[in-house]
Scaffold this active site. Structure first.
Site, PDB file in Angstrom:
ATOM      1  N   ASN A  90      -0.587   9.117   1.237  1.00  0.00           N
ATOM      2  CA  ASN A  90      -2.050  10.147   1.696  1.00  0.00           C
ATOM      3  C   ASN A  90      -2.265  10.159   3.012  1.00  0.00           C
ATOM      4  OD1 ASN A  90      -3.937  11.521   0.481  1.00  0.00           O
ATOM      5  ND2 ASN A  90      -5.724   9.879   0.552  1.00  0.00           N
ATOM      6  N   ARG A  91      -1.374   9.898   3.950  1.00  0.00           N
ATOM      7  CA  ARG A  91      -1.353  10.333   5.532  1.00  0.00           C
ATOM      8  C   ARG A  91      -0.177  11.157   5.737  1.00  0.00           C
ATOM      9  NH1 ARG A  91      -5.172   8.439   4.138  1.00  0.00           N
ATOM     10  NH2 ARG A  91      -6.597   6.653   4.762  1.00  0.00           N
TER      11      ARG A  91
ATOM     12  N   GLU B  42     -13.389   6.347  -3.847  1.00  0.00           N
ATOM     13  CA  GLU B  42     -12.685   5.149  -3.158  1.00  0.00           C
ATOM     14  C   GLU B  42     -13.338   4.001  -3.955  1.00  0.00           C
ATOM     15  OE1 GLU B  42     -10.417   4.075  -1.300  1.00  0.00           O
ATOM     16  OE2 GLU B  42      -9.717   5.911  -0.315  1.00  0.00           O
TER      17      GLU B  42
ATOM     18  N   SER C  11       7.264  12.057  -2.958  1.00  0.00           N
ATOM     19  CA  SER C  11       6.346  11.898  -3.971  1.00  0.00           C
ATOM     20  C   SER C  11       5.108  13.118  -3.603  1.00  0.00           C
ATOM     21  CB  SER C  11       5.499  10.639  -4.066  1.00  0.00           C
ATOM     22  OG  SER C  11       6.323   9.760  -4.422  1.00  0.00           O
TER      23      SER C  11
ATOM     24  N   TYR D 107     -13.101   6.416   7.368  1.00  0.00           N
ATOM     25  CA  TYR D 107     -12.615   6.604   8.873  1.00  0.00           C
ATOM     26  C   TYR D 107     -11.810   7.894   8.854  1.00  0.00           C
ATOM     27  CZ  TYR D 107      -8.798   4.331   6.743  1.00  0.00           C
ATOM     28  OH  TYR D 107      -7.455   4.103   5.946  1.00  0.00           O
TER      29      TYR D 107
ATOM     30  N   ARG E  85       0.705  -1.285   0.035  1.00  0.00           N
ATOM     31  CA  ARG E  85       0.115  -0.064  -0.015  1.00  0.00           C
ATOM     32  C   ARG E  85       0.881   1.080  -0.029  1.00  0.00           C
ATOM     33  NH1 ARG E  85      -4.778   2.023   1.846  1.00  0.00           N
ATOM     34  NH2 ARG E  85      -4.609   3.905   3.324  1.00  0.00           N
TER      35      ARG E  85
END
Length: 382
Positions: free
Chosen positions: A248-249, A344, A271, A322, A236
């Site tokens: 993406n965190r 998503e 990135s 979430y 991931r």
């Protein structure tokens, strides 16, 4: 002197996306469970499984995020019968989403489009995608290609710009491929660019209108991780620093007190650090932000479902997925980009290992939603 741009829309597509090379990691016999939790006792069962067994969480992506009234997808490697016994005893509603993960991974490559050349109906390798960006830009007067930075492993990050030349134009930015295993995300990017600039230009009114804006497309954000998924299909994160980081965190947004630690740091991944540099360089007038309002989301979901009757959940990410800090959509909103949305597509029957034969219908229906949202926003301006 470069004209300032009016940033209108940021589309962040994280779908449940490479080559047909043999995977180095085998997942034979592993099962994917889909569980609907109703209470704290059932949550404790999941916590116990995570503590005592080899469990890989797909949704949410960590056991620490599991809560009552939540749907949880996870992979169990060795003791699936014990897992089922525990779930039955707890009274939790569950089903086996995928009975044999390795068989499902092998079955992804079911497209007849498997050739050595690029195809819009197969999962292309990064090398093919990189070559595609140069080729399609060279062949189309409404497209240009540039490099905005490079990844940790030195791969160039190609950015496509669609649109006719002109001053004071609204700008839309779309990126995908944040999470390495979400192969359908870059696949949709390629489909979208083809449809806007090649297939429907001059025929589809909405698509032609989109070229009156500056539409930026970043085909793959997490290139290192995308390449690494040829070794581990379920990967991931990025492929840097051994364990990697969830890109993406990694944005400077929403950091707060978490487990007694003050978290503020963002953009530690190569990135992600180039995205704010690009938007800040391209525009001095970030006066519209990106937040997907429920009314827009509802209408877009209806448009998407009109083709194949596929149903999607819509709403704020903290509720539909979430709560999470460091997301690119929250960062965009903080920068004043008014409409910020995330797709998503990594749930449902296949999880994120969507077969190649599903690329075309998935792209066709998603295109309807993206067209609706982009046209809605542009109509507000003009």
């Amino acid at each position: 002197m470069q004209e300032p741009m009016n940033w209108v829309l940021l589309v962040l597509i994280g779908f449940s996306a490479v080559s047909t090379h043999q995977q180095d990691l085998a997942f034979d016999g592993q099962k994917v469970f889909h569980v609907i939790l109703q209470n704290d006792e059932q949550v404790e069962i999941i916590n116990s499984l995570a503590s005592n067994m080899q469990v890989d969480f797909w949704q949410p992506h960590s056991v620490t995020l599991v809560r009552p009234k939540m749907q949880v997808d996870f992979v169990e490697a060795d003791k699936s019968f014990e897992v089922e016994d525990l779930l039955k005893e707890s009274g939790a509603e569950y089903r086996v989403l995928i009975d044999n993960l390795q068989a499902a991974l092998d079955a992804q490559f079911d497209s007849k489009a498997h050739t050595a050349r690029h195809s819009y109906e197969k999962y292309n390798s990064w090398e093919m995608i990189a070559a595609w960006t140069a080729d399609i830009a060279a062949q189309n007067p409404n497209l240009s290609c540039s490099v905005i930075g490079e990844t940790y492993e030195g791969w160039p990050m190609y950015l496509l710009k669609m649109g006719k030349s002109g001053p004071n134009k609204a700008a839309i930015f779309m990126d995908r491929g944040f999470h390495a295993g979400e192969w359908i995300s870059p696949a949709f990017c390629q489909w979208f660019v083809k449809e806007v600039t090649v297939e429907t230009y001059g025929e589809d009114t909405v698509m032609t209108i989109l070229l009156n804006s500056d539409f930026y497309v970043l085909p793959v954000v997490n290139i290192d991780g995308y390449i690494y998924t040829t070794n581990d299909r379920t990967w991931r994160k990025t492929a840097s620093h051994c364990t990697g980081t969830d890109p993406n965190r990694n944005f400077n947004a929403g950091w707060c007190i978490f487990k007694q630690k003050l978290l503020k740091r963002g953009f530690s991944v190569y990135s992600t650090m180039y995205l704010p540099r690009f938007t800040q360089k391209a525009s001095e007038n970030l006066h519209l932000s990106l937040f997907l309002q429920n009314s827009i989301a509802r209408a877009a979901s209806k448009q998407l479902a009109s083709l194949y009757n596929t149903k999607y959940t819509y709403g704020p990410g903290a509720r539909t997925i979430y709560p999470a800090a460091g997301g690119s959509n929250d960062w965009a909103y903080d920068q004043g980009i008014k409409y910020s949305l995330t797709f998503e597509l990594d749930t449902g029957r296949y999880g994120f290992i969507l077969p190649e034969t599903q690329i075309k219908p998935t792209c066709e229906e998603t295109l309807l939603a993206v067209k609706y949202i982009a046209n809605y926003v542009l109509e507000l301006l003009y």
